[in-house]
Design a protein around this motif. Structure first.
Motif, PDB file in Angstrom:
ATOM      1  N   ILE A 140       0.515  20.843  -3.257  1.00 29.34           N
ATOM      2  CA  ILE A 140       0.002  21.220  -1.942  1.00 29.34           C
ATOM      3  C   ILE A 140      -0.015  20.026  -1.003  1.00 29.34           C
ATOM      4  CG2 ILE A 140      -2.424  20.823  -2.580  1.00 29.34           C
ATOM      5  CD1 ILE A 140      -3.154  23.246  -0.839  1.00 29.34           C
ATOM      6  N   VAL A 141       0.294  20.294   0.284  1.00 24.54           N
ATOM      7  CA  VAL A 141       0.193  19.277   1.332  1.00 24.54           C
ATOM      8  C   VAL A 141      -0.508  19.894   2.535  1.00 24.54           C
ATOM      9  CG1 VAL A 141       2.275  18.053   0.576  1.00 24.54           C
ATOM     10  CG2 VAL A 141       2.438  19.811   2.368  1.00 24.54           C
ATOM     11  N   GLU A 142      -1.029  19.033   3.401  1.00 30.56           N
ATOM     12  CA  GLU A 142      -1.659  19.449   4.649  1.00 30.56           C
ATOM     13  C   GLU A 142      -0.786  19.011   5.810  1.00 30.56           C
ATOM     14  OE1 GLU A 142      -5.887  18.838   7.122  1.00 30.56           O
ATOM     15  OE2 GLU A 142      -5.520  17.768   5.245  1.00 30.56           O
ATOM     16  N   THR A 143      -0.754  19.818   6.873  1.00 29.49           N
ATOM     17  CA  THR A 143      -0.032  19.449   8.079  1.00 29.49           C
ATOM     18  C   THR A 143      -1.004  18.821   9.077  1.00 29.49           C
ATOM     19  OG1 THR A 143      -0.395  21.555   9.212  1.00 29.49           O
ATOM     20  CG2 THR A 143       1.491  21.426   7.727  1.00 29.49           C
ATOM     21  N   GLU A 144      -0.472  18.286  10.148  1.00 30.42           N
ATOM     22  CA  GLU A 144      -1.315  17.632  11.148  1.00 30.42           C
ATOM     23  C   GLU A 144      -2.308  18.600  11.784  1.00 30.42           C
ATOM     24  OE1 GLU A 144       1.116  15.698  14.007  1.00 30.42           O
ATOM     25  OE2 GLU A 144       1.679  14.048  12.674  1.00 30.42           O
ATOM     26  N   ASP A 145      -1.957  19.886  11.867  1.00 32.22           N
ATOM     27  CA  ASP A 145      -2.860  20.859  12.494  1.00 32.22           C
ATOM     28  C   ASP A 145      -3.825  21.507  11.499  1.00 32.22           C
ATOM     29  OD1 ASP A 145      -1.334  22.667  11.064  1.00 32.22           O
ATOM     30  OD2 ASP A 145      -0.542  23.719  12.813  1.00 32.22           O
ATOM     31  N   GLY A 146      -3.837  21.013  10.244  1.00 32.32           N
ATOM     32  CA  GLY A 146      -4.789  21.518   9.265  1.00 32.32           C
ATOM     33  C   GLY A 146      -4.303  22.686   8.432  1.00 32.32           C
ATOM     34  N   ALA A 196       8.507  21.112  -6.885  1.00 30.74           N
ATOM     35  CA  ALA A 196       8.843  20.606  -5.554  1.00 30.74           C
ATOM     36  C   ALA A 196       7.646  19.924  -4.912  1.00 30.74           C
ATOM     37  CB  ALA A 196       9.333  21.754  -4.668  1.00 30.74           C
ATOM     38  N   GLY A 197       7.842  18.672  -4.490  1.00 26.62           N
ATOM     39  CA  GLY A 197       6.789  17.908  -3.834  1.00 26.62           C
ATOM     40  C   GLY A 197       7.229  17.439  -2.455  1.00 26.62           C
ATOM     41  N   ILE A 198       6.466  17.797  -1.427  1.00 29.29           N
ATOM     42  CA  ILE A 198       6.779  17.431  -0.044  1.00 29.29           C
ATOM     43  C   ILE A 198       6.216  16.045   0.249  1.00 29.29           C
ATOM     44  CG2 ILE A 198       6.381  18.056   2.377  1.00 29.29           C
ATOM     45  CD1 ILE A 198       6.095  20.994   1.371  1.00 29.29           C
ATOM     46  N   VAL A 199       6.993  15.213   0.920  1.00 28.29           N
ATOM     47  CA  VAL A 199       6.590  13.836   1.211  1.00 28.29           C
ATOM     48  C   VAL A 199       5.409  13.814   2.173  1.00 28.29           C
ATOM     49  CG1 VAL A 199       7.315  11.619   2.185  1.00 28.29           C
ATOM     50  CG2 VAL A 199       8.917  12.957   0.801  1.00 28.29           C
ATOM     51  N   THR A 200       4.427  12.964   1.856  1.00 29.87           N
ATOM     52  CA  THR A 200       3.208  12.814   2.661  1.00 29.87           C
ATOM     53  C   THR A 200       3.025  11.358   3.081  1.00 29.87           C
ATOM     54  OG1 THR A 200       1.811  12.375   0.738  1.00 29.87           O
ATOM     55  CG2 THR A 200       2.095  14.680   1.370  1.00 29.87           C
ATOM     56  N   GLN A 201       2.028  11.119   3.927  1.00 29.23           N
ATOM     57  CA  GLN A 201       1.613   9.763   4.254  1.00 29.23           C
ATOM     58  C   GLN A 201       0.119   9.768   4.576  1.00 29.23           C
ATOM     59  OE1 GLN A 201       3.775   8.425   7.688  1.00 29.23           O
ATOM     60  NE2 GLN A 201       2.981  10.038   9.017  1.00 29.23           N
ATOM     61  N   ILE A 202      -0.521   8.615   4.402  1.00 25.26           N
ATOM     62  CA  ILE A 202      -1.942   8.523   4.722  1.00 25.26           C
ATOM     63  C   ILE A 202      -2.111   8.470   6.239  1.00 25.26           C
ATOM     64  CG2 ILE A 202      -4.027   7.131   4.520  1.00 25.26           C
ATOM     65  CD1 ILE A 202      -3.059   6.155   1.836  1.00 25.26           C
ATOM     66  N   ASP A 203      -2.918   9.383   6.757  1.00 27.11           N
ATOM     67  CA  ASP A 203      -3.193   9.456   8.186  1.00 27.11           C
ATOM     68  C   ASP A 203      -4.685   9.721   8.356  1.00 27.11           C
ATOM     69  OD1 ASP A 203      -3.156   9.737  10.919  1.00 27.11           O
ATOM     70  OD2 ASP A 203      -2.233  11.717  10.903  1.00 27.11           O
ATOM     71  N   LYS A 204      -5.390   8.756   8.919  1.00 30.63           N
ATOM     72  CA  LYS A 204      -6.837   8.879   9.138  1.00 30.63           C
ATOM     73  C   LYS A 204      -7.576   9.217   7.844  1.00 30.63           C
ATOM     74  CE  LYS A 204      -6.143  10.316  13.941  1.00 30.63           C
ATOM     75  NZ  LYS A 204      -6.313  11.400  14.940  1.00 30.63           N
ATOM     76  N   GLY A 205      -7.154   8.558   6.771  1.00 29.85           N
ATOM     77  CA  GLY A 205      -7.858   8.669   5.508  1.00 29.85           C
ATOM     78  C   GLY A 205      -7.480   9.839   4.636  1.00 29.85           C
ATOM     79  N   ARG A 206      -6.493  10.642   5.065  1.00 25.64           N
ATOM     80  CA  ARG A 206      -6.074  11.747   4.212  1.00 25.64           C
ATOM     81  C   ARG A 206      -4.546  11.846   4.202  1.00 25.64           C
ATOM     82  NH1 ARG A 206      -6.659  14.330   9.190  1.00 25.64           N
ATOM     83  NH2 ARG A 206      -5.681  16.382   9.433  1.00 25.64           N
ATOM     84  N   LEU A 207      -4.009  12.527   3.216  1.00 26.24           N
ATOM     85  CA  LEU A 207      -2.569  12.671   3.087  1.00 26.24           C
ATOM     86  C   LEU A 207      -2.082  13.846   3.931  1.00 26.24           C
ATOM     87  CD1 LEU A 207      -2.119  12.058  -0.747  1.00 26.24           C
ATOM     88  CD2 LEU A 207      -1.392  10.552   1.116  1.00 26.24           C
ATOM     89  N   ILE A 208      -1.083  13.584   4.773  1.00 27.49           N
ATOM     90  CA  ILE A 208      -0.525  14.567   5.687  1.00 27.49           C
ATOM     91  C   ILE A 208       0.990  14.613   5.483  1.00 27.49           C
ATOM     92  CG2 ILE A 208      -0.177  15.169   8.126  1.00 27.49           C
ATOM     93  CD1 ILE A 208      -3.043  15.478   7.251  1.00 27.49           C
ATOM     94  N   ALA A 209       1.588  15.784   5.592  1.00 25.54           N
ATOM     95  CA  ALA A 209       3.043  15.908   5.500  1.00 25.54           C
ATOM     96  C   ALA A 209       3.705  14.980   6.515  1.00 25.54           C
ATOM     97  CB  ALA A 209       3.462  17.355   5.728  1.00 25.54           C
ATOM     98  N   LEU A 343      -2.236  14.676  -6.380  1.00 25.89           N
ATOM     99  CA  LEU A 343      -2.608  13.312  -5.996  1.00 25.89           C
ATOM    100  C   LEU A 343      -3.332  13.348  -4.667  1.00 25.89           C
ATOM    101  CD1 LEU A 343      -2.279  10.205  -6.600  1.00 25.89           C
ATOM    102  CD2 LEU A 343      -0.245  10.308  -5.139  1.00 25.89           C
ATOM    103  N   VAL A 344      -4.533  12.738  -4.609  1.00 23.17           N
ATOM    104  CA  VAL A 344      -5.276  12.657  -3.353  1.00 23.17           C
ATOM    105  C   VAL A 344      -5.762  11.229  -3.130  1.00 23.17           C
ATOM    106  CG1 VAL A 344      -6.040  15.060  -3.415  1.00 23.17           C
ATOM    107  CG2 VAL A 344      -7.479  13.295  -4.426  1.00 23.17           C
ATOM    108  N   TYR A 345      -5.986  10.925  -1.841  1.00 24.27           N
ATOM    109  CA  TYR A 345      -6.605   9.663  -1.451  1.00 24.27           C
ATOM    110  C   TYR A 345      -8.020  10.003  -1.025  1.00 24.27           C
ATOM    111  CZ  TYR A 345      -7.042   5.047   0.688  1.00 24.27           C
ATOM    112  OH  TYR A 345      -7.431   3.775   0.995  1.00 24.27           O
ATOM    113  N   PHE A 346      -9.014   9.500  -1.787  1.00 25.10           N
ATOM    114  CA  PHE A 346     -10.389   9.960  -1.629  1.00 25.10           C
ATOM    115  C   PHE A 346     -11.338   8.793  -1.861  1.00 25.10           C
ATOM    116  CE2 PHE A 346     -14.099  12.324  -3.610  1.00 25.10           C
ATOM    117  CZ  PHE A 346     -14.493  12.973  -2.456  1.00 25.10           C
ATOM    118  N   HIS A 347     -12.171   8.480  -0.851  1.00 27.86           N
ATOM    119  CA  HIS A 347     -13.135   7.371  -0.949  1.00 27.86           C
ATOM    120  C   HIS A 347     -12.453   6.064  -1.350  1.00 27.86           C
ATOM    121  CE1 HIS A 347     -16.693  10.393  -1.641  1.00 27.86           C
ATOM    122  NE2 HIS A 347     -16.177  10.435  -0.417  1.00 27.86           N
ATOM    123  N   ASP A 348     -11.337   5.772  -0.682  1.00 24.05           N
ATOM    124  CA  ASP A 348     -10.579   4.527  -0.904  1.00 24.05           C
ATOM    125  C   ASP A 348     -10.042   4.404  -2.319  1.00 24.05           C
ATOM    126  OD1 ASP A 348     -11.006   3.602   1.740  1.00 24.05           O
ATOM    127  OD2 ASP A 348     -12.973   2.839   1.172  1.00 24.05           O
TER     128      ASP A 348
END
Length: 369
Positions: A140-146, A196-209, A343-348
Motif C-alpha cells: 500500500i502507498v498514499e498519494t499527496e491528496d491522502g 508489486a511495489g510502487i515507489v515512495t518518498q518521505i514527505d513531511k514525515g510520511r511515505l508518499i507515492a 515498510l513505514v517511517y514512524f517516529h523517526d
C-alpha cells in the motif's frame, strides 16, 4: 623496505575495504533489529467469524494463518493490512480463501484488530479473478491528496495477477481491475504476475507515492523483478526492451539468498542515494546460501539510480532479514520465511512488517536518522 612496503599495501587495502563497506551501507535501510517483546504482532484468531457475501454464510476468516502484511501511517498510528486465511479448502498452500484484515497500533507493535475483514472477494467485476482463492499479499502507498492505493494478488486457484484498489479511509475500497489491463493493447491480459511495489518518498514525515521524470514507477514480479510506469497510479504499463519484452532488473544469484529467485517486497523508497528496493529472495536447494536452509525466504536490498529506475547500482550480498526465530521457521511454510511487504517511517524509525512461515506477522525496526 620490501616488508614495510607490503605492510603498507595491506594496510591500504584494509582501509580501502573498510571505507568501501562504510560507503556501501550508507544507502541501505537498516540494520534491522527485532523488538525485545511483542512478536509476532498478529496471529490467527479461530473465533473470528464473518458472513461471506458470496457464500452467504459465516466463515472463520482468519482461523488458520495471518501473514504477508502491508503497512501505512495514518493519523499518528500504524495501520497494517494483513492476509488472513480461513479454514476452508484443501490443507495446502494456496488451498484456502484469503481476505485482508485491518489492525492499528499507537506504537507499531501492539495492535487492535477489526472484527471483520476490510477487503475480500465479492459479487463484483473482479469475482472471476478473485474467487475462490481470494485476495493476497498487499502492498500500500498514499498519494499527496491522502488517497490510498493498494496493489494485491488476485487468486482464483487457476491464475493470478496484480489488482489495483483505492480508498480514502482504509476500510471502504474501490477495485480497478488488473494493473496491466490496458497495457500494450491488451497484450498482458493473460499474464501471470504478482508482487508489486510502487515507489515512495518521505514527505513531511510520511511515505508518499513519488514521481520520477514525470511518472510513477512500480517494481513488480516473482522469479525476476521488472518495472512498470503510470501517470495515475491505476493504469500501468510494463517497461519493455527493444523486442517488446518486460525488462528484467534482478534475477537469481548463485550462492546467495536469492539463488532461486528474487521477488518484490514492500513499496521501494526514493532517497538521496537512489531508489532502495527491499526484496525477498528464495534460497536454492543446491548452490544457494549455505547459511540458509533450502527453499528459505530472506530479505535483501538493492539500490537503483534515482534518475533511471532501471539502472541497478548496488545489491546487498547477504540478507538484511532472515528466518532465525522459532515463529519464523514453524508454520505452513516449514522451510522458514521472513517475507517483507510492509515498510513505514514512524517516529523517526523504520518499521518493517513481514510474514513468518506463511502463518504469522512480525516486525523489525531500524533507525531512520
Amino acid at each position: 623496505m620490501k616488508s614495510r612496503g607490503k605492510l603498507w599495501l595491506v594496510a591500504a587495502l584494509f582501509c580501502t575495504s573498510a571505507l568501501y563497506a562504510q560507503e556501501a551501507k550508507k544507502w541501505e535501510i537498516g540494520p534491522f533489529t527485532r523488538p525485545a517483546s511483542g512478536n509476532p504482532v498478529i496471529a490467527p484468531r479461530p473465533e473470528s467469524t464473518f458472513t461471506d457475501p458470496i457464500l452467504k454464510k459465516p466463515v472463520h476468516w482468519e482461523a488458520l494463518h495471518t501473514f504477508n502484511p502491508a503497512a501505512i501511517v495514518r493519523d499518528g498510528k500504524v495501520y497494517v493490512l494483513y492476509r488472513a486465511e480461513d479454514d476452508s479448502g484443501a490443507m495446502e498452500i494456496g488451498g484456502h480463501t484469503s481476505r485482508l484484515g485491518l489492525a492499528e497500533s499507537k506504537d507499531g507493535i501492539s495492535f487492535t484488530r477489526r472484527a471483520d475483514p476490510v477487503f475480500y472477494a465479492a459479487y463484483d467485476a473482479q469475482q472471476s479473478r478473485e474467487w475462490p482463492g481470494g485476495v493476497e499479499d498487499p502492498r500500500i502507498v498514499e498519494t499527496e491528496d491522502g488517497t490510498y492505493v493498494l496493489t494485491y494478488t488476485q487468486w482464483n486457484r487457476k491464475t493470478f495477477s496484480v489488482g489495483i484498489a483505492t480508498s480514502s479511509d482504509l476500510t471502504h475500497w474501490t477495485k480497478h481491475g488488473t494493473a496491466f489491463a490496458d497495457a500494450a493493447g491488451g497484450e498482458y491480459t493473460e499474464l501471470k504476475y504478482k508482487s508489486a511495489g510502487i515507489v515512495t518518498q518521505i514527505d513531511k514525515g510520511r511515505l508518499i507515492a513519488a514521481k520520477i521524470n514525470g511518472q510513477y514507477w512500480m517494481y513488480w514480479g516473482e522469479g525476476a523483478i521488472h518495472l512498470a510506469t503510470s501517470s495515475d497510479l491505476i493504469h500501468w504499463g510494463p517497461v519493455e526492451d527493444a523486442k517488446g519484452v518486460p525488462i528484467q532488473l534482478l534475477g537469481p544469484r548463485s550462492g546467495h539468498f536469492d539463488s532461486t529467485f528474487p521477488e518484490t517486497g514492500p513499496p521501494p523508497v526514493l532517497t538521496s542515494a537512489g531508489i532502495v528496493v527491499l526484496y525477498n529472495g528464495k534460497n536454492a536447494v543446491k548452490d544457494g546460501d549455505p547459511d540458509l536452509g533450502p527453499n528459505a525466504y530472506a530479505a535483501g536490498e538493492a539500490l537503483f539510480d534515482k534518475s533511471d529506475p532501471a539502472r541497478l547500482v548496488q545489491q546487498t550480498p547477504q540478507p538484511v532479514l532472515q528466518p532465525v526465530m522459532p515463529y519464523e521457521k514453524t508454520g505452513q511454510y516449514a522451510a522458514g520465511t521472513t517475507f517483507a511487504e510492509g515498510l513505514v517511517y514512524f517516529h523517526d524509525q523504520w518499521f518493517l512488517y513481514y510474514g513468518c512461515a506463511d502463518s504469522l506477522v512480525a516486525v523489525v525496526r531500524a533507525s531512520g536518522k
